[in-house]
Write an enzyme that holds these catalytic residues in place. Structure first.
Site, PDB file in Angstrom:
ATOM      1  N   LYS A 142       0.808  -1.212   0.000  1.00 10.21           N
ATOM      2  CA  LYS A 142       0.000   0.000   0.000  1.00 10.21           C
ATOM      3  C   LYS A 142       0.853   1.280   0.000  1.00 10.21           C
ATOM      4  O   LYS A 142       0.405   2.326  -0.460  1.00 10.21           O
ATOM      5  CB  LYS A 142      -0.912   0.038   1.229  1.00 10.21           C
ATOM      6  CG  LYS A 142      -1.831  -1.147   1.385  1.00 10.21           C
ATOM      7  CD  LYS A 142      -2.880  -1.186   0.289  1.00 10.21           C
ATOM      8  CE  LYS A 142      -4.013  -2.155   0.606  1.00 10.21           C
ATOM      9  NZ  LYS A 142      -3.605  -3.559   0.674  1.00 10.21           N
TER      10      LYS A 142
HETATM   11  C1  LIG Z   1      -4.111  -4.638   0.107  1.00 10.86           C
HETATM   12  C2  LIG Z   1      -3.305  -5.872   0.058  1.00 10.86           C
HETATM   13  C3  LIG Z   1      -3.508  -6.836  -0.943  1.00 10.86           C
HETATM   14  C4  LIG Z   1      -4.610  -6.751  -1.959  1.00 10.86           C
HETATM   15  O1  LIG Z   1      -4.537  -5.673  -2.823  1.00 10.86           O
HETATM   16  P1  LIG Z   1      -5.826  -5.185  -3.612  1.00 10.86           P
HETATM   17  O2  LIG Z   1      -5.386  -4.024  -4.381  1.00 10.86           O
HETATM   18  O3  LIG Z   1      -6.851  -4.849  -2.564  1.00 10.86           O
HETATM   19  O4  LIG Z   1      -6.281  -6.323  -4.448  1.00 10.86           O
HETATM   20  C5  LIG Z   1      -2.696  -7.945  -0.948  1.00 10.86           C
HETATM   21  N1  LIG Z   1      -1.720  -8.111  -0.026  1.00 10.86           N
HETATM   22  C6  LIG Z   1      -1.511  -7.217   0.951  1.00 10.86           C
HETATM   23  C7  LIG Z   1      -0.438  -7.477   1.957  1.00 10.86           C
HETATM   24  C8  LIG Z   1      -2.272  -6.050   1.021  1.00 10.86           C
HETATM   25  O5  LIG Z   1      -2.040  -5.167   1.990  1.00 10.86           O
END
Ligand SMILES: *Cc1c(COP(=O)(O)O)cnc(C)c1O
Length: 490
Positions: A107
Site C-alpha cells: 500500500k
Molecule cells: C491490500 C493488500 C492486498 C490486496 O490488494 P488489492 O489491491 O486490494 O487487491 C494484498 N496483499 C496485501 C499485503 C495487502 O495489503
C-alpha cells in the site's frame, strides 16, 4: 486527459477525480483512454524515471517538474534503491517485492504518493476547504494512509479497521501512530462492513453538508481513488524493464503476473499496464478461502452470498471487491447503464452475472485460483526449504495459486509474482509454517529470525514498547457520529 465515471455523469479532470475519490453517481473514475508508453529497454533511469513517464501520461495537466518532485519525495522513504526489487526464484519465476516502504506492505507505493497528488489536485481545482480522508482498512491501507498523510497541512485522516480482524503487528502499527491530524477507530464488524459504512458516509448529503459548514470536505484514500491506482501501474513496467535489462526476456516477450487480490486494485493496475501496451500474457488472480473472485473468473457470476472467513492473509479477506467495477466498465464496452444494472443487482441480490461473450473476453487475459490456510503454510515452508526465500501469507497464496496454474495449464511463460507484504508483518502465522508459534508476537519475530535468517525490518522492532494512542472502538451504526465528533467538538 479526462476521467469518466463507471456509472455515468460529467467527465472530470484528473485533479477533480483525485479530490473527489468517488463520482457523484457512485461510480469510479476511469481514464477516457489508455495512453501508450514506449518501453524502456535500459533501466538506468530506474524506478523514478519510469514512474514519471507512466504517471505524466495520465496527469496531463500536472506540471512535469512538480511531478518529478512529488515522485522523488514519495519514494525517498523506501529502504531499497530499486524501490521495488525483483528477486529471481527460478528460471521462470521472479518475485517483485512491493513492501520496502515505511509500513512494510504494498500500500505504501500508492499511499506515499497520494498525499502529494492530493495536494497538487487541491491546488489545481482551487479547493479552499480542508480535506477529511476516511479510510476503511483490511489491515495495511490504514497504516499506510496514516503514514502518508500524517501532518500534511489541510488534511485530517480517520481510519476504521475491523475489530479483531487484523494481525497484531498491523494493529500496533495503527494504534501507535503519531501525528496531530490522525485518528483511528476499530469497528465491530468485518472489513466489508467497514467499507460499506464508509461508502454510505460518502453517499450522505447530510454528512457532507454538516462538514461543509465547518469548512471540510470528505475524500477517500481507499483504492477506489484513481490516485491510488495510478502509482501501482508503474511497477508492472519497471519489473518488465528489469527482466529485459537482465536478459531474462526478449523485447516484446509477453510475461505473466500473479497477484494476491482483495479489492482488485493491484491486479487492475496490471490490466491498465497491459492496455498501455505492456506485453502481458496472463494476469493470475489469487485468493484465499474468500474466493468470490475465483468463482467470478470461472463462471462469470459474482455472488457475495457466502460466509466470510478470517484468514492469515487478512488483507485479502474481502467479498466485495470494489475495483472490479473498473474492469466491468471495460467488459461492458464502457456502457455505464450496463454497469449500473450489474451494481444494482449486486446491491439488491448480492450477485450479478456476465453475459457469455464478456466472460470469454475476461478469460483471454485473466486466470484465477484460490488456496486455503493449510496450503498457505505448506507453501511458505516449501518455498523456504527449496530456495531459502521467506514469504508472507499473501505472497504464499499467490505462489500456491501460481504453482497450480502451471500444473493445470503447462504454461511456462516467465512470471512475476507480486509480493505484497514483509513476512515479519505476520510473524506468528509465518512461524506456524515451521513450528507451533507461542503467544508473544515479538518472541515469534525473534524465533522466525533465528530460524530463517531473514532480516527483521526496523519498523517491526521499533513497534515494541510504543504507547498505544488510539484505542477507540465503535459499532457500525456509530461510524457517522465518529466521523463528525472531532469536527463538531466545541
Ligand atoms: C491490500 C493488500 C492486498 C490486496 O490488494 P488489492 O489491491 O486490494 O487487491 C494484498 N496483499 C496485501 C499485503 C495487502 O495489503
Amino acid at each position: 486527459m479526462r476521467y469518466l465515471s463507471t456509472r455515468g455523469g460529467e467527465p472530470v479532470s484528473a485533479a477533480e477525480a483525485i479530490v473527489r475519490g468517488i463520482s457523484p453517481s457512485g461510480g469510479l473514475y476511469v481514464p477516457e483512454s489508455y495512453p501508450k508508453i514506449e518501453l524502456n529497454n535500459n533501466v538506468r533511469g530506474g524506478y523514478l524515471a519510469t514512474a514519471h513517464r507512466v504517471m505524466q501520461a495520465y496527469l496531463t495537466e500536472t506540471n512535469a517538474k512538480d511531478l518529478d518532485q512529488m515522485i522523488s519525495h514519495a519514494y525517498r522513504s523506501f529502504d531499497h534503491v530499486d524501490v521495488t526489487p525483483l528477486i529471481k526464484l527460478s528460471d521462470s519465476e521472479h518475485v517483485l517485492e512491493l513492501w520496502h516502504g515505511p509500513t512494510m506492505a504494498f500500500k505504501d507505493i500508492a499511499l506515499q504518493m497520494l498525499p502529494h497528488l492530493m495536494r497538487d489536485s487541491l491546488q489545481q481545482t482551487g479547493e479552499t476547504k480542508q480535506v477529511y480522508i476516511l479510510v476503511a482498512t483490511s489491515g495495511d491501507t490504514g497504516k499506510a494512509a496514516l503514514e502518508g498523510f500524517k501532518d500534511v497541512e489541510g488534511t485530517r485522516v480517520l481510519v476504521f479497521y475491523p475489530y479483531g480482524g487484523v494481525s497484531e503487528a498491523q494493529r500496533l502499527q495503527m494504534v501507535t501512530q503519531e501525528g496531530a491530524n490522525v485518528d483511528v477507530c476499530a469497528v465491530r464488524g468485518n472489513f466489508d462492513d467497514a467499507q460499506t459504512g464508509v461508502k454510505q458516509i460518502f453517499a450522505s448529503k447530510e454528512t457532507a453538508e454538516t462538514l461543509a459548514k465547518e469548512g471540510w470536505r470528505l475524500s477517500s484514500a481507499n483504492s477506489i481513488n484513481f490516485g491510488r491506482l495510478l502509482p501501482q501501474i508503474v511497477y508492472y513496467f519497471t519489473s518488465y524493464e528489469t527482466l529485459l535489462a537482465r536478459e531474462e526476456i526478449k523485447p516484446g516477450e509477453a510475461i505473466n503476473f500473479c497477484v494476491p487480490t482483495g479489492n482488485f486494485g493491484d491486479i487492475l493496475a496490471g490490466e491498465y499496464a497491459r492496455r498501455m501496451g505492456l506485453p502481458i500474457h496472463k494476469l493470475i488472480c489469487a485468493s484465499n478461502r474468500n474466493n468470490v473472485l475465483t468463482d467470478f473468473f470461472d463462471n462469470g457470476v459474482y455472488n457475495d452470498n457466502r460466509p466470510f472467513y478470517q484468514s492469515m492473509s487478512c488483507s485479502i479477506d474481502i467479498l466485495i471487491s470494489s475495483n472490479l467495477e473498473r474492469l466491468l466498465f471495460e467488459l461492458a464496452d464502457r456502457d455505464d447503464a450496463t454497469v449500473r444494472s450489474w451494481m444494482g443487482d449486486l446491491k439488491e441480490k448480492g450477485m450479478y452475472a456476465l453475459p457469455q461473450d464478456a466472460l470469454k473476453k475476461l478469460k483471454q487475459t485473466f486466470a484465477a485460483g484460490w488456496c486455503n490456510e493449510e496450503d498457505t503454510l505448506q507453501t511458505i515452508r516449501r518455498v523456504f526449504d527449496r530456495t531459502g526465500y521467506l514469504m508472507d501469507p499473501h505472497t504464499a497464496v499467490a505462489q500456491c495459486v501460481y504453482e497450480r496454474y502451471v500444473r493445470d495449464t503447462q504454461d511456462t511463460t516467465k512470471t512475476v509474482l507480486l509480493s505484497t507484504a514483509n513476512p515479519y508483518k505476520f510473524a506468528s502465522d509465518v512461524l506456524g509454517a515451521f513450528e507451533t508459534p507461542g503467544q508473544d508476537d515479538f518472541e515469534n519475530v525473534k524465533r522466525l529470525n533465528m530460524l530463517s535468517g531473514a532480516l527483521v525490518p526496523k519498523g517491526i522492532s521499533t513497534l515494541l514498547g510504543k504507547p498505544e494512542r488510539h484505542n477507540d472502538v465503535c459499532d457500525l451504526e456509530e461510524m457517522t457520529k465518529r466521523v463528525l465528533q472531532p469536527i463538531l467538538k466545541p
